[in-house]
Design an enzyme around this catalytic site. Structure first.
Site, short mmCIF file in Angstrom:
data_model
loop_
_atom_site.label_atom_id
_atom_site.label_comp_id
_atom_site.label_asym_id
_atom_site.label_seq_id
_atom_site.Cartn_x
_atom_site.Cartn_y
_atom_site.Cartn_z
N ASP A 89 35.99 43.57 27.15
CA ASP A 89 35.17 44.79 27.12
C ASP A 89 34.92 45.23 28.57
O ASP A 89 34.52 44.42 29.41
CB ASP A 89 33.83 44.47 26.43
N ASP A 140 36.64 51.14 25.02
CA ASP A 140 36.61 50.19 26.16
C ASP A 140 36.81 48.74 25.75
O ASP A 140 36.48 47.85 26.51
CB ASP A 140 35.34 50.39 27.00
N GLU A 141 37.36 48.51 24.55
CA GLU A 141 37.54 47.13 24.11
C GLU A 141 38.96 46.87 23.62
O GLU A 141 39.57 47.73 23.02
CB GLU A 141 36.55 46.82 22.98
N TYR A 199 32.00 54.17 31.21
CA TYR A 199 31.99 55.55 31.72
C TYR A 199 31.49 55.58 33.18
O TYR A 199 31.99 56.35 34.00
CB TYR A 199 31.07 56.46 30.87
N1 DCP Z 1 29.01 55.18 24.70
C1 DCP Z 1 28.61 56.42 24.18
N2 DCP Z 1 27.52 56.48 23.35
C2 DCP Z 1 26.84 55.37 23.02
C3 DCP Z 1 27.24 54.12 23.53
C4 DCP Z 1 28.35 54.07 24.38
O1 DCP Z 1 29.22 57.43 24.49
N3 DCP Z 1 25.79 55.46 22.22
C5 DCP Z 1 30.16 55.14 25.62
C6 DCP Z 1 29.68 54.96 27.03
C7 DCP Z 1 30.06 53.56 27.39
C8 DCP Z 1 31.25 53.29 26.51
O2 DCP Z 1 31.02 54.04 25.32
O3 DCP Z 1 30.38 53.44 28.77
C9 DCP Z 1 31.44 51.83 26.17
O4 DCP Z 1 30.31 51.32 25.47
P1 DCP Z 1 29.76 49.86 25.71
O5 DCP Z 1 28.81 49.57 24.62
O6 DCP Z 1 30.87 48.89 25.94
O7 DCP Z 1 28.87 50.00 27.02
P2 DCP Z 1 29.29 50.01 28.52
O8 DCP Z 1 30.73 49.72 28.72
O9 DCP Z 1 28.80 51.27 29.14
O10 DCP Z 1 28.39 48.84 29.13
P3 DCP Z 1 28.64 47.27 29.02
O11 DCP Z 1 28.86 46.81 30.42
O12 DCP Z 1 27.36 46.73 28.47
O13 DCP Z 1 29.81 47.04 28.13
MG MG Z 2 31.66 48.07 27.77
MG MG Z 3 32.27 48.26 24.36
#
Ligand code: DCP
Ligand code: MG
Ligand code: MG
Length: 530
Positions: free
Chosen positions: A36, A131-132, A41
């Site tokens: 992940d 992102d996974e 973003y």
């Molecule tokens: N995203 C979104 N709306 C949400 C949650 C996430 O548009 N309610 C988008 C923004 C994130 C991306 O999806 O960057 C990936 O989600 P993740 O849950 O993997 O979160 P992040 O990658 O941002 O953070 P982490 O480091 O915790 O994985």
């Molecule tokens: Mg993530």
């Molecule tokens: Mg994710």
């Protein structure tokens, strides 16, 4: 917040394939890596604008925070979901970036997936959301164990890359431990490769199945990785609370469970198949849910192909009425066009999704979709650009509104908080070409014919392209000659072979009619009924 379809935490894990091993038989002989990306973003934004590096900032879509970088999280800014107004008030010096344009995120997402595919030949890589990725590295781990990685069988826990869940230790005489130890090193290599190729850091989980790999990967973020030994399965599952915290159990499944008095993972562990079975939940789904609560997940890592649908959705506090909906749909269709152009395939069905809070009333999320077949000629503008003409935009918006009206009673009570549009039934364009441009615009046509096309914008739907130099088969009587002649010869031949079926109407949402016909290739050159 606008997200692409399939990105949401939905019930991905609740869909076992008929060919999967039966539930309850999780061999634990596999080595699965879940990767992940960290604050995805935000990392992309910081690559595009290096002044953001190490400065606390938030990415927002409309009035909501969608992610924050780790510098912001360190000072207490919530990761996601909070309102911009509230966060601004609490953290006045925080920097902000608008994350509504998803194009760069999609580009990076694709690059990460491709990097893993290239870097781990022979390992299935399944993309989940933006992102996974899951990677099944079992064969690679086995090979390395056989080739001298056998050193793991005489090593101690320091052999592992990253951490081991719960501080457990390696038993070098346990083959599953040795496989996972080698798997942890493969995961580390994968993360380094992704960083080198894309500039993005990631975190990983290594375990015997997809569910456990995803869960354990959250333990050391950012830029960390954790391995779960099989005997700690019960321990990691007991860290979860609500049933929704099981990865892949989405809101609809959680609502079904709640109706049966199951709220927590522990409730689910103690439930019987018979108690869960009922409307919308058959015996195999019930078994699968119980298995998941116990950390058992036999589903294979399925190599991701090209997506079956392309779509996007947007959320709102409330949409006022039909006119406002039409405006939003129009905007969504405009954005969708760019995605379809980028993909290059020809859509033959259209779907609208809506969430109506008025229908929820404590029963959980209420999402409804309606779909219909469409002529791919509707999207023919996308042969040369990522933008639809006004006319096509209006026509597709009208088709979407027709679908929406089947799901929403605009004269009665409604409270719309989500609208989505998607296209599916995507047809590959002629061999050797990737774009609709090539399909409609000549060059690279099937069978090597040269096809010269003219654009008659302003003509009727499905009758816009005029062929001026085709050598394909004769168009049968009663069929739309211009649309037929715009198709590559191999598809023309396929149509002729299947012509015992009558052509489908341009926008048919009559399900029984569609079922009868099936996804017939005939439907994409049907005459306009306007
Ligand atoms: N995203 C979104 N709306 C949400 C949650 C996430 O548009 N309610 C988008 C923004 C994130 C991306 O999806 O960057 C990936 O989600 P993740 O849950 O993997 O979160 P992040 O990658 O941002 O953070 P982490 O480091 O915790 O994985
Ligand atoms: Mg993530
Ligand atoms: Mg994710």
């Amino acid at each position: 917040m606008s997200r692409e379809s399939g990105e949401e935490e939905e019930d991905w894990i609740g869909t076992a394939h008929p060919s999967d091993p039966p539930g309850g038989k999780d061999s634990n002989a596999r080595v699965i890596v879940h990767l992940d990306l960290d604050c995805f973003y935000a990392q992309v934004e910081a690559i595009l604008d290096p002044t953001l590096k190490d400065v606390p900032f938030a990415v927002h879509q409309k009035q909501f925070v969608v992610t924050t970088n780790y510098a912001a999280r360190a000072v207490g800014v919530p990761k996601t979901g909070a309102s911009v107004a509230e966060v601004r008030q609490r953290f006045p010096s925080l920097r902000w970036v608008n994350g509504e344009d998803l194009r760069e995120y999609r580009r990076f997402s694709r690059r990460v997936h491709e990097t893993l595919l290239r870097g781990m030949p022979g390992c299935p890589v399944e993309r989940l959301g933006m992102d996974e990725n899951f990677v099944d590295v079992t064969a690679l781990a086995q090979k390395r164990l056989g080739e001298g990685g056998g050193e793991a069988s005489s090593a101690d826990s320091s052999y592992f890359a990253g951490k081991i869940f719960g501080g457990s230790v390696l038993d070098p005489s346990d083959p599953a431990h040795c496989r996972l130890a080698v798997g942890s090193r493969i995961a580390e290599e994968a993360r380094k490769l992704v960083l080198r190729e894309t500039g993005l850091t990631s975190s990983a989980g290594v375990a015997g199945n997809k569910l456990l790999a995803k869960l354990v990967g959250k333990c050391h973020k950012p830029d960390g990785q954790t391995t779960l030994l099989p005997e700690d399965t019960g321990r990691i599952m007991s860290t979860l609370d609500g049933a929704r915290s099981i990865p892949g159990v989405g809101s609809s499944t959680a609502a079904l469970l709640s109706e049966r008095g199951v709220e927590t993972v522990a409730d689910l562990q103690g439930a019987t198949e018979a108690a869960l079975r009922g409307p919308c939940l058959d015996a195999s789904a019930a078994r699968r849910l119980i298995d998941l609560s116990l950390g058992v997940d036999p589903t294979p890592v399925r190599q991701s192909g090209r997506p079956k649908t392309i779509g996007l959705e947007d959320r709102f506090r409330r949409l006022g009425g039909r006119e406002e909906c039409a405006e939003k749909v129009r905007w969504l269709v405009g954005r969708l066009a760019a995605l379809v152009f980028e993909d290059g395939r020809m859509p033959r069905s259209l779907k609208v999704t809506v969430r109506d809070a008025a229908k929820e009333e404590g029963k959980g999320f209420h999402r409804e979709s309606r779909q219909c077949k469409v002529s791919p000629a509707l999207f023919s503008d996308l042969r040369t650009s990522d933008t639809l003409s006004e006319r096509s935009l209006e026509e597709i918006t009208a088709a979407c509104m027709g679908l929406l009206e089947k799901a929403v009673d605009f004269t009665g009570r409604f409270h719309l908080t989500l609208l989505g549009v998607a296209v599916g039934d995507l047809l590959e364009t002629a061999k050797g070409t990737r774009s609709i441009a090539a399909f409609f615009g000549g060059g690279g046509g099937g069978g090597g014919e040269k096809r010269t096309m003219e654009d008659h914008s302003g003509g009727e739907v499905g009758k816009r392209r005029k062929q001026t130099g085709s050598t394909g088969p004769e168009c049968p009587e009663g069929w739309d000659r211009e649309v037929f002649s715009s198709l590559p010869a191999d598809i023309q031949r396929e149509l002729l072979e299947s012509r015992s079926d009558p052509p489908a109407p341009l926008h048919s949402s009559n399900k029984s009619e569609q079922k009868k016909r099936g996804p017939s290739i005939l439907s994409y050159f049907s005459k306009s009924k306007k």
